[in-house]
Design an enzyme around this catalytic site. Structure first.
Site, short mmCIF file in Angstrom:
data_model
loop_
_atom_site.label_atom_id
_atom_site.label_comp_id
_atom_site.label_asym_id
_atom_site.label_seq_id
_atom_site.Cartn_x
_atom_site.Cartn_y
_atom_site.Cartn_z
N ASP C 17 83.43 -9.98 -76.73
CA ASP C 17 82.57 -8.85 -77.08
C ASP C 17 82.79 -8.47 -78.54
OD1 ASP C 17 84.89 -7.26 -77.28
OD2 ASP C 17 84.73 -6.57 -75.22
N TRP C 47 79.82 -23.12 -49.35
CA TRP C 47 79.13 -22.06 -48.59
C TRP C 47 77.74 -22.53 -48.14
CZ3 TRP C 47 83.31 -20.05 -47.50
CH2 TRP C 47 84.24 -19.60 -48.43
N THR C 59 82.67 -15.26 -49.25
CA THR C 59 83.73 -14.28 -49.01
C THR C 59 83.58 -13.11 -49.98
OG1 THR C 59 85.21 -15.47 -50.52
CG2 THR C 59 85.38 -16.01 -48.19
N PRO C 60 82.63 -12.20 -49.70
CA PRO C 60 82.45 -11.07 -50.61
C PRO C 60 83.71 -10.21 -50.74
CG PRO C 60 81.11 -10.84 -48.61
CD PRO C 60 81.69 -12.20 -48.60
N LYS C 90 90.50 -9.14 -40.02
CA LYS C 90 89.11 -9.31 -40.44
C LYS C 90 88.98 -9.56 -41.94
CE LYS C 90 85.78 -7.82 -37.13
NZ LYS C 90 84.39 -7.38 -37.07
#
Lengths: 139, 139, 139, 139
Positions: C17, C47, C59-60, C90
């Protein structure tokens, strides 16, 4: 024969869009990365250095033309083949080919200039002729 | 007269590179965003919908030519003016102009196709003729 | 001992940046790329495949905590060291370390879930327990 | 009551990944954009100006924690609500909430510092106490 730099990498999940293929603005990110690797492989200093020594802040793109021939997706091993096609008085032309194995995925011709900051302000740029020592290093 | 969509936004800090100016691959991100806004403003459904109804997953770019005339930096209020310049049998041409006030910063001509997934696999695409109802909506 | 994947790459000009350092959202792009490489190195399918076989679209991230210890800039050779720290009923926890040589630049702990599409619509997701065969491959 | 800046925008196609949802590193891009808009709305000068006057090149992130509660996809109208939760001696804490209507999509707590360039080199940074005039402008 022009010197060619080959930038190898894998297309990432985050490079792809909901159509499951690499999002095309990323192609320009890859071409630009390969441009820097090309210069680095020729022995050019970083733009941090050249800003101090020559005032040159980089090689902004003046004009780009790109053909997209086949899509690519995450997991693909790809290569950008980068070379300088032509030196002009105040600019030069990069050629980038994106390949997956023998398949040409995209081809791009980019006119760029070596640029310094213009006196008008920090975000105004001014093209300068390619430094002869850089031309020689890239040959 | 062609319909023109004007996409207004501010250039962000994260859009800029160490030369303090907007990194050029982002211009294509902006042109692409403006393309979607253009279609949305014409009343076209989202690609999520068209994939279900027509198999169309979007309008991938086949060819793009862009001239960069002046840099822009964070804080700048800019506009992309997007229109369709030409409808062809299997493709169409977007014209995008990036402007800051009266100043033209960049101009881009993009050939795109409406695409469906090819039978060879999920990441192979196939161009289809622009659906007549979409052409009409965009006129 | 947890299995560790090391993702090596060079920081690019376009990753940085106007402060001349890598823009921090890119750190997450790198961690995510390393996550996929980790799974690939364990032998998990893409995926694209798991969506067809198990409905799993990826896999969010549910939660991420990241400490930034030192900046990095273009030209730097860096590594992301990725491992799975914990399997839960989970979810699971990725640990990512960004390093330049011996120097730790950033450290991130990410809770992720294996997710399928929820019946409510294509962009609603639902966590499923980590498939036992995937847990075994990753051990 | 803390001052709150609301940054409104539409999620773009190019912000989304093959799972059809916004790619999570972009959330940080949005939070960062909203941070700059927050400061601008308070009347702070750009980092271009502060680098000249105070040596301050921006407010790099030292630590971030983010919870992702629900996905978002292209076409969604979303808002980032940004406020400063706490001023510390050498740092401060941004709170960002990403919302779609009444629904909270993500929430992030970011510790940042005002930074100047360290004498060791152009890419080494050093935290300085938040300038009192900036604290006052942001209150």
């Amino acid at each position: 024969m022009a010197r060619v730099y080959v930038h190898r990498f894998q297309v990432e999940f985050g490079d792809c869009d909901p159509a499951q293929i690499a999002y095309y603005p990323n192609f320009f990110r890859w071409f630009d990365a390969s441009s820097r690797h090309f210069f680095e492989s020729c022995g050019l200093p970083s733009w941090r250095e050249t800003e101090k020594t020559l005032g040159i802040i980089g090689t902004p793109v003046v004009n780009t033309t790109c053909r997209f021939l086949a899509p690519t997706t995450y997991g693909d091993e790809v290569e950008v083949h980068t070379s300088i096609e032509e030196w002009r008085e105040k600019s030069f032309v990069f050629k980038h080919q994106l390949r997956r194995g023998d398949l040409l995925l995209a081809e791009c011709s980019e006119v760029r200039v070596f640029a310094i900051r213009a006196p008008e302000g920090p975000t105004r740029l001014k093209a300068v002729p390619p430094p002869p020592e850089f031309k020689q290093l890239c040959s």
